[in-house]
Every structure is written in structure tokens, then in C-alpha cells.
Design an enzyme around this catalytic site. Sequence first.
Site, PDB file in Angstrom:
ATOM      1  N   GLY B  16      24.848  64.205  41.723  1.00  0.00           N
ATOM      2  CA  GLY B  16      23.453  64.369  41.331  1.00  0.00           C
ATOM      3  C   GLY B  16      22.922  62.991  40.988  1.00  0.00           C
ATOM      4  N   CYS B  17      21.607  62.817  40.846  1.00  0.00           N
ATOM      5  CA  CYS B  17      21.107  61.457  40.697  1.00  0.00           C
ATOM      6  C   CYS B  17      19.701  61.398  40.119  1.00  0.00           C
ATOM      7  CB  CYS B  17      21.034  60.760  42.051  1.00  0.00           C
ATOM      8  SG  CYS B  17      22.559  60.851  42.962  1.00  0.00           S
ATOM      9  N   GLY B  18      19.334  60.197  39.746  1.00  0.00           N
ATOM     10  CA  GLY B  18      17.955  59.902  39.428  1.00  0.00           C
ATOM     11  C   GLY B  18      17.477  58.784  40.338  1.00  0.00           C
ATOM     12  N   ARG B  45      20.479  60.911  33.942  1.00  0.00           N
ATOM     13  CA  ARG B  45      20.630  61.477  35.281  1.00  0.00           C
ATOM     14  C   ARG B  45      21.864  60.921  35.972  1.00  0.00           C
ATOM     15  NH1 ARG B  45      16.189  64.515  36.554  1.00  0.00           N
ATOM     16  NH2 ARG B  45      17.026  64.825  38.623  1.00  0.00           N
TER      17      ARG B  45
END
Lengths: 511, 366
Positions: B16-18, B45
Site C-alpha cells: 500500500g502507499c501514499g 501511509r
Amino acid sequence: MLFQPINKNYHDYRIERDKDLCINCKVCIRQCAYEAHFWDEARQKVRHDNTKCVGCHRCEALCPTGALCIRLNESEFRPNACWRPIFMKNIYKQADTGGVLLAGMGSPVDIPVYWDNLLLDASQVTNPSIDPLREPMELKTFLGSKPDRVEFAAPAKGKKGKPKLTTKLAPQIELNYPIMFSAMSFGSINFNLHVAMARAATELGICYNTGEGGLHKSLYKYGKNTIVQVASGRFGVHAEYLNAGAGIEIKIGQGAKPGIGGHLPGEKINEKVSETRMIPVGSDAISPAPHHDIYSIEDLHQLIFALKEASRYRVPVSVKIAAVHNVAAIASGIVRAGADIVAIDGMRGGTGAAPAMIRDNVGIPIELAIAAVDQRLRDEGIRNRASIIAAGGTRCSADVVKAIALGADACYIGTAALLAVGCTLCGKCYTGKCPWGIATNDSKLSKRQNPDIAARKMANLIRAWGHEIEEMLGGMGLNSIESLRGNRDKLRAVGLSSTEMDILGVKHAGR
Amino acid sequence: MKAPERYYDFQKDISGCGIFGVIHKKKGLIKGEIPIKAMACMHDRGNGLGGGFAAYGIYPDHADKYAFHLMCDDQAGLDAAEEVLKRYFTIHASEPIPTRRVLSVKNPPVVWRFFLSVKREKPQDLREVFDEKDYVVSVVMKINTGVPGAFVFSSGKNMGAFKGVGFPEDMAEFYRLDEYSAYIWTGHNRFPTNTPGWWGGAHPFTLLDWSIVHNGEISSYGINRRFLCEHSYICTLMTDTEVVAYLLDLLIRKHGLSKDLAAKVFAPPFWDEIARMSDEDKELYTTLRAVYGPAMLNGPFAILVADNTGLMGLNDRIKLRPLLVAEKDDMVFMSSEESAVRLVCPKLDSVWMPKAGEPVIVNLEA
């Protein structure tokens, strides 16, 4: 019962009749096409002859008091791992007749069913699964040749506007589900079921395949949802026929009987079959083993283009082959010969009649064939030039999903469609006496199939599978079938050798 | 091309990421602290296993040279890579990428940059590669797959990627990004769930001028990579984002699609939308989907794609990951979270959530 021929002693089934329940209504007598039930005048009651029972369960299903039960004959030979009963019984039969052993429906032999060793993936946490009841889910499938790339013409100098599409897509068959009704000729199954398939396919927005027996003129109106087949016997093939459907299929081989032709016995050729096949009533319809104008791949190339010419390049041309050892190389040749679709029929594919030795010993399972063909075509950079259809032994929607994940564009189902209308896989299609009214043209028997009901059942089946496919897709986090196609990362193997996994191009579960 | 042996046997990274991006349409320079502060705001994040930035317009003195950023396990790896570069390129400048020691950044690799131009006399093995960009990509692949301990993580002109294992603010500190100014910035904060940190696996992922930051998991990865293999791109990096980069290269550079159409390949309109289109568009989108079905990106994603012409943001077609766009004068921001944008630019002209599957394309002016 020594007065009986030896093969009668070792019959396969036993009819159990509950004496208390039986009311001697004679329904079983009327229903059994093999005369296993009969009226005993002396005893004034219905009796039966176990040796004639084929295990179709028609009498059991229609007995109004539930008095009948068809069981396997428990009589057992001395156990022998090598000489299993089937081999012994076959020898008794052949010793009596001197004939080739005939068989109907797909092979029951115990070769691996790879579908059962492949497991599907689902999303957990890191990507959300998609609920098909709330979100769009797309199964639409196009069969046909796709170009290597899409090209555009830039707008003229100084003019604004979008680039204009210059690529013209080759003719495609558009399907709402990645499933079609497989080739089952008019003759091998009767008219009522052809009507049913045509109507179901039309209602669903898919296609059915005429098989090699031509297309009855009353069914031309379903042409948009019809693939017309051209086989080695060329029964019922003429210009109008070639232009009647949404696609043309050249049948080279069939999974149940690779390398041999077909034989529809004269008894099955009634008026309607006769006019459709363009052969005399009562004459045997024999399809030669090879097409006598195709002795090599360049001959196939010519036939493909002859058919494209005849249909004015309006419809894609498919070539159907049985899955045999060199299927990948053969499929590559077929694509290079100009076929828009390659249909591959695995060794568990059904048949109306095939020599048992061929059916049970020739060919390879469809799972391996699809995997090998898809990979080969990709390796050669020509996968986009043709669609792949998997046929033979697709039992449920999960099998369809697995076939597509291995690389198929769509599946043909034959046996499953017949099961939907009552077939019990007794495997005696070649007798022409199908008590369920399927593989018979006897008017008394064939009227047991009501086209309206049969169409509804077939359509229900595909819709049900469609829902299940949507659920499985959504679970995997996909909302369109093209993202599943060839996506072998969605498959894992259980209990397969590294060679098998290598051919299938899948990893073992846990990895 | 023929798939390599056991090509199906791969491990893929899940994360997952920002993401954050900012572009100045008139090529005004944006200080590094803006993307750094914005990424730091979205600290949660990521989990410290990957962070990075891409910056455009940072090498004006070498604007016509390919700026290669290399990360190497040790000096031997760098030397081996330099040998390869010498064979294929003229080296105009060679220097360490300036770094600071940062406590939280453990065991950083040797990071180096070269400014290169293609040799007039190409070596035998790539003599037949006429397209200069193909040539550059081939050499990048040669190093990344053939030189142990060396990895090219940036290869465009007048741009560079800076990334590694750590939170983005740590990476910024390490690479001294506060000292750079650029007209496009993208940033990435990563939350991988299954891989030990590898510096090369962090984002942005780059190829030539393309840089991509990506939040999402591409569920169609299995077929995307096989489709790319057919077109001679071998995926080796165990990350989804790699397929996005190669697909962009294939669709835009090789097949000549516009950014907009490439976005429509990634996130095509649904069939029922296509059914309602004009005949012309119906044919266009039917053809695109039929031909490029294997290139569709299915699964949740928000991506920012930058190159020397602009910045594009795109969501998957049912918007399963956040993406927000905001404008202030000549600047356009794209971000996973509005808070990050508000932190660096409290007064915005407009803020909106782009629709699912609808690309937001901002081009540099002139």
C-alpha cells in the site's frame, strides 16, 4: 443362467423394483427404449430384464410411485489390478461380435483431471475484492484475430481534434459470456435440441455450433448466434450455409476421437436430417478421417481462405482440432495458416459415437493443451492473431475460470449442455435410442425434449455459471474477464509434479 | 520474444502507499521542501520500507545528456557497471550523488550518477538498434540483469529519481533533496507487506524520462507481464509498477498512443458506457479494448506518471484508491490525501476528486 451368451451374464446394472410400491402402471415399459421392462402376461405384472439396462435412470425418474432404483450390479469378479472388469467384459463382447467397441460421451477413464489440481486466488486486505452485485463486472468476449497494435492518423496540420482511428478490426464474434455450446450435429442430437441451443444462444448473446450436420433452414434466423461447421463429410455445406452464421469452423478433429472420422448410422437419418445433410434418407453419413482436400497445413491455408472468400471476409474462421501430442506446434501452424480462432478439444470431450479404444487412449487433457498452445503462441508473438477456445470436459464455472486463466478466450460446452436437459451420461448415444430424447431422432423419443423447456434450462445454466464467474472474478479483485485471460498468477497447483506445473505455467500452492 | 524458462515462477511484492505530485505548468521551479513536507505529512501511509522522489528540470547544465543514477552494493559493482557504460556511451560527467549520513538509513548502497550520450560508433551487439531510446533501454537492461550488485534506477534527461529503503523524509534527507528545485516533483511512501526492503524496489519507478509512483496492487499483473514479454519486455523487479512503466513505453513511445488513450487502455470505459457512445467512439474503444485487453490494469490503483512533458494522474475504473487534484495558480497538485496538499499550500484555487478511470493530464507549457 448358462443358456445366455457370456456377455449377458455380467451385465452392468440391476433394476431394483420395490414390490410394495410398484402399481404395474407400465410407465417404465413405455419409457425404456431398451426394453428392459416388459409386461409379463402370465404373471400379470411388470417385470424387467437386468441385462438390457443401460443405466440411464429414465424409468427411475418417471416412475410415479418411486418404486424403481437402478444400481450397479454388485456381482464381482476376483479382484485383479491388471484385468479390471471393463477389460474382461469388453473381451466377452468382442468374442461374441468380432466388432469394434463403441462408446458414447466423454472418456470415463481415470486420467488426471487437472482442473481438480488447480486452485484459484482471492483478494485479502491488500486489494479489495469486488462485489459483482454492487459493481460492474464484465464477461464480454471477442473472438477473432486482433492486430498487433492500434493505429491512428494524426489530425491534419494546423487542425485540432482527436487522432482518428485507422485500424479496422478483423471480423469478431461478440459473446456476452465466455462460453458457447459446442458442436453437436443435427442428427447426432435431434432437431428439438438444435432449436433449443439456437434459442438459448440468442437469448444469452452467445453462439452455438451447428456441428457437422448442416443447418436446418428453419434455424437460419438464429444466424447471428450460430457458428456453422465444415467437417470432412461436408454435410449440408453450401454457399448459403456458409453465410448463415457469425463464424465458420473447420473441424479437423474431435477430442473424443482424434485421427478418425465419424459415422452417423442410417437409422438416424430421417427426412429432416436428410434434407439438412443433403443425403438420402436411411443412408449412413460417413465423415472421412481427414478432409480429402487437406493433407497438409498449406491445404488448410487454402480451405481457410476459400471459406473466407465464400463468406466475403465477413466472419472469422475457426479451426477445431483434437488435443494431441504436438498440439502447440499444430496450433501455431493453424494460426499462421490464417485461422482467426483455434478451438482445441481435449481428450475428455464428448461424442455421439467413438471407438472406445480411441476415445480412452488417444489425445491429451485439455488443461495441458491450452497451457501449451497459449504459451507457444505468445512465445512466437502471434497469440493476438487468433482466439483460443477450450473444449472437452468443462464441468462447472470454475473449470471455465481456470481454462481462461490458463489462456483460453472462451470455452465450448457440450456434455454440460446436454446434462442441463436431462442426460445422465449413460454413454449409449450411438444406439440412437436415447430414452431422454437427446441423442435420438426417433420421433417418439425426441418429443421428450420440449424445445422451450430445453432452451430455458440451457440458458439458466449459462446464466448461473455467469454469476459464479463474476463472483470468482470479483473475489480475485478483477472486474473484467480480459484481466483473467492468461493470468496464470491466479492459479496455484496442488499435488502436481514440477513437470506438470512447468507445462501449466503455474506455481505450487504455498508459493 | 520467447518467455524465459520458468517465467511463471515469480514472487511479487504487495504494498500500500501514499503518493504526491506537483507540477508548475510554466516550468517555475518548486523547492524540494514542498514534496518533502507533503510526503512527511503522509508518513503513516508507509512503513519505512520504501520512499522516494522524482524531480524534473534538476540538471539544466546537462539537459541533453542521459542522467543515469546507479545504486551499487559496493565499489566493484560500480566499476563493473561503469565498464558497461563506457562501452556504449560517452561519459560527460561522473560523480557521486551528494548524500548526507542519516541515522535511520542503514547500509545505504553506493549511489553514483553519470551524464551520458550515445556513442557515434555503437558496439557490435547493439549496432542494429537504430532507435536511440531503444538503445538506452537495452543498456539499462544489460546492467540491471547482467551486472551483479549494480542497478540503474534513473535514466532520463534532465530528471532524476532518488529512492531507497526508509521513510520518504529520510530519503529526502539522505539525498539532500532540499537542495534541489524542479518543475515537476513526485513522491512516494511505501507500505510493502512481504518483501525485505530493497533499494531498487522503492518508487518512483523509472524508464527513460518516465517516472511512476503508484499506490495499489495490480491484480492483472500475471497477464500484463506475459503480454509485455510478447513485446520483449522482461519483468524482473517483482513490482507491479514495473509493468506500468513498460506498458507506457510500449503504448506511447512504440505504438504512438496519446497519454489520454494510454490511460483508456489502463482503465477502459465499461462496455455499457461504450454502448452509449457515438458510433465513432464506440468503434475506437471497442478496438482499443479488444486489442489491448491484456494491457488493462485491473485492481485498485492510483498512479502518477511524469515525463518531460507533464504529469498525469489516473485511478482504476472503480476508484479503489484515493487520488485528489488541486490547483493553485500555475501549480497543480495530485495527492493521496488533501491534508498533504493543504500543508504545503493552504490556499487553493480548486480541489477535486477525479472520477474513476478519468485521467488528469497536465502538460508543461511550451
